[in-house]
Design a protein around this motif. Structure first.
Motif, PDB file in Angstrom:
ATOM      1  N   ALA A 166       0.842  -1.266  -0.021  1.00 15.01           N
ATOM      2  CA  ALA A 166      -0.031   0.062  -0.040  1.00 15.01           C
ATOM      3  C   ALA A 166       0.910   1.435  -0.025  1.00 15.01           C
ATOM      4  O   ALA A 166       0.656   2.275  -0.700  1.00 15.01           O
ATOM      5  CB  ALA A 166      -0.828  -0.104   1.324  1.00 15.01           C
ATOM      6  N   ARG A 169       2.226   1.905  -3.364  1.00 13.65           N
ATOM      7  CA  ARG A 169       1.300   2.411  -4.537  1.00 13.65           C
ATOM      8  C   ARG A 169       1.040   3.788  -3.940  1.00 13.65           C
ATOM      9  O   ARG A 169       0.562   4.621  -4.940  1.00 13.65           O
ATOM     10  CB  ARG A 169      -0.049   1.609  -4.100  1.00 13.65           C
ATOM     11  N   ALA A 170       0.895   4.180  -2.816  1.00 10.50           N
ATOM     12  CA  ALA A 170       0.694   5.570  -2.355  1.00 10.50           C
ATOM     13  C   ALA A 170       1.721   6.301  -3.058  1.00 10.50           C
ATOM     14  O   ALA A 170       1.515   7.526  -3.583  1.00 10.50           O
ATOM     15  CB  ALA A 170       0.355   5.742  -0.994  1.00 10.50           C
ATOM     16  N   ASP A 182      -3.686  13.737   0.495  1.00  9.58           N
ATOM     17  CA  ASP A 182      -4.940  12.656   0.486  1.00  9.58           C
ATOM     18  C   ASP A 182      -4.175  11.204   0.882  1.00  9.58           C
ATOM     19  O   ASP A 182      -4.703  10.378   1.677  1.00  9.58           O
ATOM     20  CB  ASP A 182      -5.475  12.734  -0.893  1.00  9.58           C
ATOM     21  N   PHE A 183      -3.091  10.934   0.172  1.00  8.37           N
ATOM     22  CA  PHE A 183      -2.329   9.616   0.312  1.00  8.37           C
ATOM     23  C   PHE A 183      -1.646   9.590   1.490  1.00  8.37           C
ATOM     24  O   PHE A 183      -1.488   8.488   2.245  1.00  8.37           O
ATOM     25  CB  PHE A 183      -1.550   9.213  -0.644  1.00  8.37           C
ATOM     26  N   ALA A 186      -4.321   8.950   4.168  1.00  8.03           N
ATOM     27  CA  ALA A 186      -4.836   7.497   3.609  1.00  8.03           C
ATOM     28  C   ALA A 186      -4.105   6.599   4.405  1.00  8.03           C
ATOM     29  O   ALA A 186      -4.457   5.603   5.107  1.00  8.03           O
ATOM     30  CB  ALA A 186      -5.086   7.421   2.465  1.00  8.03           C
ATOM     31  N   VAL A 187      -2.810   6.712   4.231  1.00  8.56           N
ATOM     32  CA  VAL A 187      -1.764   5.575   4.696  1.00  8.56           C
ATOM     33  C   VAL A 187      -1.615   5.424   6.179  1.00  8.56           C
ATOM     34  O   VAL A 187      -1.778   4.819   6.644  1.00  8.56           O
ATOM     35  CB  VAL A 187      -0.179   5.966   4.125  1.00  8.56           C
ATOM     36  N   ARG A 189      -4.174   6.735   8.290  1.00  7.97           N
ATOM     37  CA  ARG A 189      -5.378   6.093   8.832  1.00  7.97           C
ATOM     38  C   ARG A 189      -5.441   4.368   8.691  1.00  7.97           C
ATOM     39  O   ARG A 189      -6.035   3.714   9.385  1.00  7.97           O
ATOM     40  CB  ARG A 189      -6.648   6.674   8.098  1.00  7.97           C
ATOM     41  N   LEU A 190      -4.965   3.942   7.504  1.00  4.25           N
ATOM     42  CA  LEU A 190      -4.785   2.623   7.375  1.00  4.25           C
ATOM     43  C   LEU A 190      -4.103   2.030   8.285  1.00  4.25           C
ATOM     44  O   LEU A 190      -4.416   0.655   8.722  1.00  4.25           O
ATOM     45  CB  LEU A 190      -4.009   2.430   5.785  1.00  4.25           C
ATOM     46  N   ARG A 193      -5.831   1.941  11.515  1.00  3.94           N
ATOM     47  CA  ARG A 193      -6.780   1.062  11.832  1.00  3.94           C
ATOM     48  C   ARG A 193      -6.594  -0.275  11.687  1.00  3.94           C
ATOM     49  O   ARG A 193      -7.286  -1.264  12.230  1.00  3.94           O
ATOM     50  CB  ARG A 193      -7.620   1.365  10.623  1.00  3.94           C
TER      51      ARG A 193
ATOM     52  N   ILE B 154     -11.649   7.831   5.749  1.00  2.00           N
ATOM     53  CA  ILE B 154     -10.455   7.554   4.502  1.00  2.00           C
ATOM     54  C   ILE B 154     -11.331   7.839   3.249  1.00  2.00           C
ATOM     55  O   ILE B 154     -12.521   7.380   2.972  1.00  2.00           O
ATOM     56  CB  ILE B 154     -10.084   6.469   4.543  1.00  2.00           C
ATOM     57  N   ALA B 158      -8.880   6.942  -2.450  1.00  2.00           N
ATOM     58  CA  ALA B 158      -7.441   6.692  -2.118  1.00  2.00           C
ATOM     59  C   ALA B 158      -7.688   5.287  -1.558  1.00  2.00           C
ATOM     60  O   ALA B 158      -6.641   4.395  -1.871  1.00  2.00           O
ATOM     61  CB  ALA B 158      -7.122   7.665  -1.032  1.00  2.00           C
ATOM     62  N   LEU B 162      -5.177   2.051  -2.483  1.00  2.00           N
ATOM     63  CA  LEU B 162      -4.313   1.196  -1.446  1.00  2.00           C
ATOM     64  C   LEU B 162      -4.405  -0.307  -1.273  1.00  2.00           C
ATOM     65  O   LEU B 162      -3.642  -1.172  -1.427  1.00  2.00           O
ATOM     66  CB  LEU B 162      -4.304   1.775  -0.240  1.00  2.00           C
ATOM     67  N   ALA B 165      -3.621  -2.259  -4.137  1.00  2.00           N
ATOM     68  CA  ALA B 165      -2.112  -2.766  -4.185  1.00  2.00           C
ATOM     69  C   ALA B 165      -1.737  -3.666  -3.186  1.00  2.00           C
ATOM     70  O   ALA B 165      -0.953  -4.749  -3.381  1.00  2.00           O
ATOM     71  CB  ALA B 165      -1.215  -1.445  -3.624  1.00  2.00           C
ATOM     72  N   ALA B 166      -2.821  -3.765  -1.953  1.00  2.00           N
ATOM     73  CA  ALA B 166      -2.425  -5.021  -1.223  1.00  2.00           C
ATOM     74  C   ALA B 166      -2.737  -6.400  -1.770  1.00  2.00           C
ATOM     75  O   ALA B 166      -2.012  -7.468  -1.655  1.00  2.00           O
ATOM     76  CB  ALA B 166      -3.104  -4.704   0.186  1.00  2.00           C
ATOM     77  N   ARG B 193     -11.543  -5.111   8.170  1.00  2.00           N
ATOM     78  CA  ARG B 193     -10.937  -4.021   9.254  1.00  2.00           C
ATOM     79  C   ARG B 193     -10.944  -2.648   8.779  1.00  2.00           C
ATOM     80  O   ARG B 193     -11.540  -1.941   9.369  1.00  2.00           O
ATOM     81  CB  ARG B 193      -9.608  -4.502   9.816  1.00  2.00           C
TER      82      ARG B 193
END
Lengths: 200, 200
Positions: A166, A169-170, A182-183, A186-187, A189-190, A193, B154, B158, B162, B165-166, B193
DNA sequence: ATTAACATACAGGCTGTATGCATGCAACAG
DNA sequence: CTGTTGCATGCATACAGCCTGTATGTTAAT
């Protein structure tokens, strides 16, 4: 006109020639890709002949690998600088993630390390280069954080692999012109989480 | 010995020749990579001459693109079959994710679509091929699921990038010999999740 | 008769190797 | 410590083989 200074040690000559070839190769491959860059072009850009290139590197592929090693080391250094050992685990994980995105924002890095690299050298060799240069890995960061939370619902090695994808890709999205913030968010928060302990 | 049957329509000839070239190119490129595969080899494997190849395709790169289009369409079809329109959104999202991993487990697909493809055709062209063949996209699936949960922490585009990509990296890990079930479950849990509504 | 579907021949460029030459350098002689 | 000698290093040039893309010719479908 650049005149070759008449007295230079062999070590100096090797150093400057190798660096010139690495710089030239990086510039041209970023611009036109590995396949679209010829060794005559590289030698010309570096102001040497193909003889020098093949004296210092086994072949074109070997030169490319040297370019990638330099690049991977630079990325690793930027991440190390952003995550001092004293930093708390979760903070280091998030700071390291952002540092990776910043490091990969140097023009050309995504193409070299994420696109042409895997195709030319193969995934195994790229993985070896990454492993050799990244000291504190993403996996260690995740282990440090998730050890505390006691969460075991996803095996950490697999999780590290998927998260790292991820991130890559970001970085590509940002280089392609997407809004970096944005990314970045997003990264973040990913990661938050994913490492958050499951309630209950 | 295969004897050319004396009466064949031009349409038939074109069809068989094109298919033979696509099959030969796929086989050899999967084995030796795009750069390691020559047009003489492809023509020989397809039992035609390079003349036929350059009659049906603009150049080597164009042939490669045709190989990838066929491959991308096959992947999209497998996903479509696994996610009928009547299926509930969350179930379809998870089933589609697994179907993608299964589809990418066909030998060679990861190399073609994820490694050589981006390097040879460029990320833009690969993105265009993907977009042209995947009908119900991951992004739509996420929107359907997350619309219900009301979660907006999120941005979905975006997130889709991501997650995709995973998925790709999971497919690569599986082809590289990792235990498929480890990554299947990791991908499922990652999706669960990520789309889970934040408590409160 | 025209066009499609090829096969063959050719030109230019690229990669990797073999070869040649000049300079740094180490060891030894004096 | 200095000059000479011999080898290794750093590089330039020349060459052989392969590959790509194009131009041209030939046969068979329409």
């Amino acid at each position: 006109m650049q005149q070759t200074s008449p007295r230079r040690s062999n070590r100096e000559r090797t150093e400057t020639t190798r660096t010139a070839l690495l710089d030239a190769a990086r510039t041209l491959i970023v611009r036109n890709g590995y396949a679209g860059t010829s060794t005559p072009e590289i030698a010309s850009e570096a102001r040497v002949t193909r003889g020098a290139l093949y004296h210092h590197f086994a072949d074109k592929r070997d030169l490319f690998r040297a370019v990638l090693e330099r690049e991977a080391e630079a990325v690793a250094a930027q991440i190390r600088d952003a995550t001092p050992a004293a930093m708390p685990a979760m903070e280091a994980l998030l700071a390291g993630s952002l540092a990776y995105l910043d490091a990969m924002a140097i023009p050309g890095r995504t193409r070299l390390l994420l696109v042409d690299g895997p195709a030319v050298l193969g995934l195994d060799e790229i993985a070896a280069i990454d492993a050799a240069h990244s000291a504190r890995t993403l996996q260690e960061g995740l282990e440090a954080v998730m050890a505390a939370s006691g969460d075991r619902s996803i095996p950490i090695p697999a999780l590290a692999v998927l998260l790292s994808a991820a991130f890559d890709r970001a970085a590509l999205a940002i280089e392609a012109g997407s809004e970096p913030n944005d990314f970045r968010s997003a990264v973040l928060r990913l990661v938050e989480r994913v490492v958050a302990s499951v309630p209950g």
